[in-house]
Design an enzyme around this catalytic site. Structure first.
Site, short mmCIF file in Angstrom:
data_model
loop_
_atom_site.label_atom_id
_atom_site.label_comp_id
_atom_site.label_asym_id
_atom_site.label_seq_id
_atom_site.Cartn_x
_atom_site.Cartn_y
_atom_site.Cartn_z
N ARG A 1 41.08 67.53 26.13
CA ARG A 1 41.41 68.70 25.32
C ARG A 1 40.67 68.61 23.99
O ARG A 1 40.88 67.67 23.22
CB ARG A 1 42.92 68.78 25.09
CG ARG A 1 43.36 70.06 24.38
CD ARG A 1 44.86 70.26 24.46
NE ARG A 1 45.60 69.28 23.69
CZ ARG A 1 46.93 69.17 23.68
NH1 ARG A 1 47.66 69.98 24.44
NH2 ARG A 1 47.53 68.27 22.95
N SER B 1 49.81 76.28 32.01
CA SER B 1 50.97 75.99 31.17
C SER B 1 52.03 77.06 31.35
O SER B 1 51.73 78.25 31.34
CB SER B 1 50.56 75.93 29.70
OG SER B 1 49.62 74.89 29.48
N LYS C 1 50.95 69.64 18.83
CA LYS C 1 50.51 71.00 19.14
C LYS C 1 51.45 71.98 18.46
O LYS C 1 52.67 71.79 18.45
CB LYS C 1 50.53 71.22 20.66
CG LYS C 1 49.99 72.56 21.12
CD LYS C 1 50.01 72.65 22.63
CE LYS C 1 49.47 73.99 23.11
NZ LYS C 1 49.51 74.10 24.58
#
Length: 533
Positions: free
Chosen positions: A41, A110, A139
């Site tokens: 990521r 997700s 996050k």
């Protein structure tokens, strides 16, 4: 398609690396430690740098035969021939990505709610990342934390599909077992894996961090439960139950287990005295800093939310977590949970954080937990005539709670009242002992929690003795523990109420303490009024 092991899913984040730690060194150590799948990521990296990082990461993952997933960037996934692509709700749709990627490429999405799960099914995703399960600092969250119990509801929708499920968001070694045990659907659909970020990426020794997480996952798969009863079956009878309760009575007296109680301030002294009278030893501690040490020495934990102040709540959160980690029984009394939204949210937070062995409540409290309108609350009391079918109700609540611990484990539920109903999800014990003076005394319900915790501690103590003899893990019978605690209180109440020195509620409590201390095997056998359904 090659079978994918999602069990320990690493999501990379270079921002979390300790000072001086090289990303590729960290990744290789993580792979050596047991990471089974990697998602790379890079939210704030330009394309050229991302491509270079992805190519080198793919080379490392190939060496260890671990699949590499690219987050969001389909172009990068294509360029490095990644094993898969992971997209969010605002990224490229799964259906479009499927057309552009090579056949057999893994695609994950997700999901934070049932609607998103539905769409993932319709779009043909290979796996879903469900979260955030816990609050996370890695996050920015634009959707609510769903908790482990919320994960189970989403897993239920995946029943009958081939879609795999990975939990993500704030997962660390401290809450990993609770995540795995709590995230189970009513049909026993469990997680296929957990996604971890900071515990590995932020570690100076990521190989050890990954190995620790991997061992916890393996331990979960081996044990299958936290509080599995010795015989969660239909083999209980009135005779075997009374024999078992008598055995626990003697064990409490012989071993005097330490019972840690975070309870209602109104009844601290009464609960402590009742615990002593039974033959156990009380400690009434709420400070969060003590909880880890106390979990090492107590025999059981009672959490009663009657006095729900912030400091006590922090202690409750920590105490249950440490008790679970040490396989100690946790008796939970959600006093007045239906009285306010604050209490409902607090109880939700506790039950998402740790697993209860026994949940005890009156009709209104259990109705609030179950989301039923059949019985209403007035403060900490129930209003109305009760459940039309209390046997089915208590069995169904126990079954529901059982699914939050894992398919073969057991959370016993106690419905207290004029008649007490106790279930492990299969069996229901109906207990008809007691006296109306109990309802005239402040905190009688809280004291019953102390009695249950004392007997559950004895049940666990006996299981540990068996474990030493057999050389394998055995878990205490919480169903018998709950029955024993209720019978101890209600039979003692009957005897206290008819004493010559008892004139009413004011003289009843001292007599109750006397009778608790005088309770014997003979008295239990003679007076217990019990049915097993």
């Amino acid at each position: 398609m090659t079978l994918i092991d999602y069990s320990l899913y690493l999501v990379t984040d270079r921002k979390l690396l300790p000072p001086g730690k090289d990303y590729f060194e960290s990744l290789e150590q993580s792979l050596r430690g047991g990471v089974t799948i990697v998602q790379i990521r890079e939210k704030d990296t330009d394309t050229a740098e991302f491509l270079d990082i992805a190519l080198r990461s793919k080379d490392l993952c190939d060496r260890y035969k671990v699949p590499l997933i690219v987050n969001d960037r389909l172009d990068i996934a294509l360029a490095v021939q990644a094993d898969g692509l992971h997209v969010g709700q605002r990224d490229m749709p799964v259906s479009v990505a499927r057309k552009l990627l090579p056949a057999n490429t893994i695609i994950g999405v997700s999901c934070n709610n049932l609607q998103e799960i539905e769409k993932a099914i319709q779009d043909g995703a290979d796996y879903v990342g469900i979260g955030a399960v816990w609050a996370t600092t890695t996050k920015d969250l634009d959707k609510p934390v769903i908790g482990v119990r919320g994960v189970g509801e989403m897993l239920q929708r995946l029943d009958g599909t081939s879609i795999k499920a990975v939990a993500i968001g704030g997962i660390k070694s401290q809450n990993l077992l609770r995540t795995l045990h709590g995230s189970v659907s009513p049909n026993n659909h469990a997680l296929d894996g957990v996604a971890v970020v900071s515990e590995i990426m932020g570690s100076l020794i990521p190989e050890q961090a990954a190995a620790r997480l991997s061992e916890l996952i393996s331990s979960f798969k081996r044990s299958g439960c936290i509080h599995k009863a010795l015989s969660v079956s239909s083999d209980y009878s009135v005779t075997t139950v009374i024999d078992g309760v008598v055995d626990l009575l003697n064990c409490v007296r012989e071993r005097s287990p330490l019972i840690h109680q975070i309870t209602n301030n109104v009844v601290i002294a009464q609960s402590a005295n009742a615990t002593i009278a039974l033959g156990a030893s009380p400690i009434m501690a709420t400070t969060v800093q003590e909880m880890e040490d106390l979990a090492k020495i107590h025999g059981a934990l009672l959490v009663n939310i009657g006095t729900l102040v912030p400091t006590a709540y922090e202690g409750m959160m920590a105490a249950g977590t440490f008790a679970n980690a040490r396989r100690k029984p946790v008796v939970f009394d959600p006093v007045g949970v239906g009285a306010s939204e604050f209490r409902k949210k607090a109880v939700g937070g506790l039950l998402n954080t740790w697993q209860s062995s026994v949940i005890k409540g009156n009709a209104a409290e259990l109705a609030a937990l179950a989301g039923s309108n059949e019985v209403q609350s007035k403060g900490v009391d129930s209003v109305g005539s009760g459940f039309k079918d209390p046997v089915s109700f208590v069995r169904n609540v126990a079954r529901k709670e059982r699914k939050h611990s894992i398919s073969s484990s057991c959370c016993v539920v106690v419905l207290s009242g004029k008649i007490d109903y106790i279930s492990d999800g299969t069996n229901v014990a109906v207990l008809e002992n007691g006296h109306e003076l109990l309802s005239k005394m402040t905190g009688s319900g809280c004291i019953s929690g102390s009695c249950i915790a004392s007997y559950c501690a004895a049940a666990m103590s006996k299981a540990q003795m068996a474990e030493e003899d057999q050389g394998k893990m055995v878990i205490g019978d919480m169903f018998l523990g709950a029955i024993g605690g209720i019978l101890a209180l209600t039979i003692s109440a009957e005897l206290a109420a008819v004493r010559d020195d008892v004139k009413g509620p004011g003289t009843f409590f001292p007599a109750l303490i006397d009778e608790l201390s005088l309770l014997s095997s003979r008295i239990i056998r003679e007076r217990a009024r019990i049915q097993i359904l």
